[in-house]
Design a protein around this motif. Sequence first.
Motif, PDB file in Angstrom:
ATOM      1  N   ILE A 215       0.840  -1.211   0.000  1.00  0.00           N
ATOM      2  CA  ILE A 215       0.000   0.000   0.000  1.00  0.00           C
ATOM      3  C   ILE A 215       0.869   1.252   0.000  1.00  0.00           C
ATOM      4  CG2 ILE A 215      -1.622   1.358   1.384  1.00  0.00           C
ATOM      5  CD1 ILE A 215      -2.881  -1.294   2.263  1.00  0.00           C
ATOM      6  N   LEU A 216       1.927   1.243   0.811  1.00  0.00           N
ATOM      7  CA  LEU A 216       2.834   2.385   0.848  1.00  0.00           C
ATOM      8  C   LEU A 216       3.530   2.569  -0.499  1.00  0.00           C
ATOM      9  CD1 LEU A 216       4.284   4.622   2.433  1.00  0.00           C
ATOM     10  CD2 LEU A 216       5.966   2.907   3.168  1.00  0.00           C
ATOM     11  N   GLY A 217       3.980   1.460  -1.104  1.00  0.00           N
ATOM     12  CA  GLY A 217       4.631   1.542  -2.410  1.00  0.00           C
ATOM     13  C   GLY A 217       3.712   2.084  -3.485  1.00  0.00           C
ATOM     14  N   VAL A 218       2.462   1.637  -3.483  1.00  0.00           N
ATOM     15  CA  VAL A 218       1.481   2.140  -4.454  1.00  0.00           C
ATOM     16  C   VAL A 218       1.256   3.633  -4.257  1.00  0.00           C
ATOM     17  CG1 VAL A 218      -0.955   2.046  -5.132  1.00  0.00           C
ATOM     18  CG2 VAL A 218       0.330  -0.072  -4.790  1.00  0.00           C
ATOM     19  N   ALA A 219       1.125   4.065  -2.989  1.00  0.00           N
ATOM     20  CA  ALA A 219       0.886   5.481  -2.706  1.00  0.00           C
ATOM     21  C   ALA A 219       2.045   6.342  -3.194  1.00  0.00           C
ATOM     22  CB  ALA A 219       0.671   5.679  -1.211  1.00  0.00           C
ATOM     23  N   LEU A 220       3.277   5.882  -2.961  1.00  0.00           N
ATOM     24  CA  LEU A 220       4.454   6.670  -3.341  1.00  0.00           C
ATOM     25  C   LEU A 220       4.669   6.692  -4.847  1.00  0.00           C
ATOM     26  CD1 LEU A 220       7.032   5.611  -0.577  1.00  0.00           C
ATOM     27  CD2 LEU A 220       5.886   7.820  -0.814  1.00  0.00           C
ATOM     28  N   LEU A 221       4.552   5.534  -5.502  1.00  0.00           N
ATOM     29  CA  LEU A 221       4.928   5.419  -6.908  1.00  0.00           C
ATOM     30  C   LEU A 221       3.779   5.719  -7.871  1.00  0.00           C
ATOM     31  CD1 LEU A 221       7.102   2.170  -6.676  1.00  0.00           C
ATOM     32  CD2 LEU A 221       7.917   4.520  -6.850  1.00  0.00           C
ATOM     33  N   LEU A 222       2.541   5.477  -7.438  1.00  0.00           N
ATOM     34  CA  LEU A 222       1.400   5.622  -8.345  1.00  0.00           C
ATOM     35  C   LEU A 222       0.376   6.635  -7.856  1.00  0.00           C
ATOM     36  CD1 LEU A 222       0.792   1.860  -9.262  1.00  0.00           C
ATOM     37  CD2 LEU A 222       2.002   3.586 -10.600  1.00  0.00           C
ATOM     38  N   GLY A 223       0.665   7.315  -6.766  1.00  0.00           N
ATOM     39  CA  GLY A 223      -0.304   8.258  -6.216  1.00  0.00           C
ATOM     40  C   GLY A 223      -0.665   9.377  -7.168  1.00  0.00           C
ATOM     41  N   ARG A 224       0.246   9.738  -8.079  1.00  0.00           N
ATOM     42  CA  ARG A 224      -0.019  10.805  -9.056  1.00  0.00           C
ATOM     43  C   ARG A 224      -0.252  10.244 -10.462  1.00  0.00           C
ATOM     44  NH1 ARG A 224       1.241  15.971  -7.169  1.00  0.00           N
ATOM     45  NH2 ARG A 224       2.122  15.982  -5.074  1.00  0.00           N
ATOM     46  N   PHE A 225      -0.599   8.971 -10.530  1.00  0.00           N
ATOM     47  CA  PHE A 225      -0.828   8.310 -11.817  1.00  0.00           C
ATOM     48  C   PHE A 225      -2.012   8.923 -12.558  1.00  0.00           C
ATOM     49  CE2 PHE A 225      -3.234   5.080 -14.179  1.00  0.00           C
ATOM     50  CZ  PHE A 225      -2.279   4.664 -15.091  1.00  0.00           C
ATOM     51  N   GLU A 226      -1.783   9.253 -13.812  1.00  0.00           N
ATOM     52  CA  GLU A 226      -2.840   9.677 -14.727  1.00  0.00           C
ATOM     53  C   GLU A 226      -2.630   8.912 -16.028  1.00  0.00           C
ATOM     54  OE1 GLU A 226      -5.503  11.317 -14.483  1.00  0.00           O
ATOM     55  OE2 GLU A 226      -5.249  12.124 -12.461  1.00  0.00           O
ATOM     56  N   PRO A 227      -3.658   8.229 -16.535  1.00  0.00           N
ATOM     57  CA  PRO A 227      -3.487   7.435 -17.757  1.00  0.00           C
ATOM     58  C   PRO A 227      -2.995   8.282 -18.933  1.00  0.00           C
ATOM     59  CG  PRO A 227      -5.576   6.929 -16.700  1.00  0.00           C
ATOM     60  CD  PRO A 227      -5.010   8.125 -15.987  1.00  0.00           C
ATOM     61  N   ALA A 228      -2.093   7.698 -19.711  1.00  0.00           N
ATOM     62  CA  ALA A 228      -1.590   8.374 -20.906  1.00  0.00           C
ATOM     63  C   ALA A 228      -2.703   8.449 -21.953  1.00  0.00           C
ATOM     64  CB  ALA A 228      -0.389   7.617 -21.471  1.00  0.00           C
ATOM     65  N   PRO A 229      -2.650   9.441 -22.863  1.00  0.00           N
ATOM     66  CA  PRO A 229      -3.683   9.540 -23.914  1.00  0.00           C
ATOM     67  C   PRO A 229      -3.626   8.357 -24.864  1.00  0.00           C
ATOM     68  CG  PRO A 229      -1.879  11.075 -24.313  1.00  0.00           C
ATOM     69  CD  PRO A 229      -1.650  10.504 -22.948  1.00  0.00           C
TER      70      PRO A 229
END
Length: 389
Positions: free
Chosen positions: A173-187
Amino acid sequence: MRFGIDLPPQQRVYGGFFIYSFCMGSLPPRLPDIQRAMGVEEGGLGFGLIGAAAGTLISLSLAGPWLEKFGYRRSILTLIPLLALFYAIASFAGGPLAFFLLLLPVGLVIGGIEIILNLEADRTEHQLGYRIMNRAHAFWSFGFFSAGIISAGVAQTGLEVHTHLLLMIPVVILGVALLLGRFEPAPHRTGGSSDETKGFATPTLAIMILVVVTLSAMIMEGAGIDWSAIYMRDEFQVTPFLAGFAVALGAFTQAVTRYFIDPFVERHSPTVVSRVLLSILLVGTLLIFFATADWMALLGFGLAGVGTSAIFPLAMSAAAQRTDRPAATNVASLAQTSFVAFLLGPPLLGYIAEHFGIRWSFGIGIPLVILSLIFADALGKKPLRHEVD
């Protein structure tokens, strides 16, 4: 709400592959302990492992529209922690049937994550204008290696499997929050087919030839994940750490090769690179099968990691470049058909191990590698030139 580290698009893709495989990599080094706790032979353990294969195949075929509707961001932030939770729950299984049933949701989640991350890698690659797919899969292998080493060390301490996997949940959960917390799908890609592939994409003869090329790499990679720790335990009576290290070693050599291989593909050709890799895989498989000491087997697992590293990504590129059907249909067809081998093959090897010995679970790969070498020309003789519209 946004949280975590602000990363460039390609690094966020790498981070996604890393934390996903870090989650997956905790279980295989503990399979000897799970087998011992259930009190079953390799065939029974193999039957249980088919649960994850079945769930993944269902998800790969049907999950696409659901993920699109729910949103890729929300899906990836939910699915990876769920994967850690489901792995922990599966470790409580008391027998093969319970293991099978508890691994079904694991497979359903894996399929969804695979769709999102591979699609994101492809779209980000197109957006940037240079290859990142092999490097993305390298980070998958780095994550698997990291989890494998940790799990091998934990196994050596004697900590119970379910306690270990429950402790992994907050880490993931911590790893997901740090690495993917600002994830936005590419166009979406521009200039490509917008046709969607729904359900199972029937393979053509050309795709089936590509399946044959990938078959040995998929089977041997899966065999290394599922059976290398048990092989080391049964054949050489090694410590729990060294048994788990066999799993991690294959992932590490695979990761390093994937990270550096793209320039070689550009300089030479997919066919040349694949023949070299398949030859290395053949040597590694022979070493594992004929090993008389633990160091020989470990060397074999290391070489097998190199050999399996890029065969599937090269085949995916070859499928995407075919013009007989939309690229998405050919890619889906190859992925779904090859995943049958990757996910169902290694669990079924448990029955071979139970009746003929654990060595034959790897020996069966020798003729498969030779078959892949025969058909390697299908990957193409010209280097792939990546162009952006």
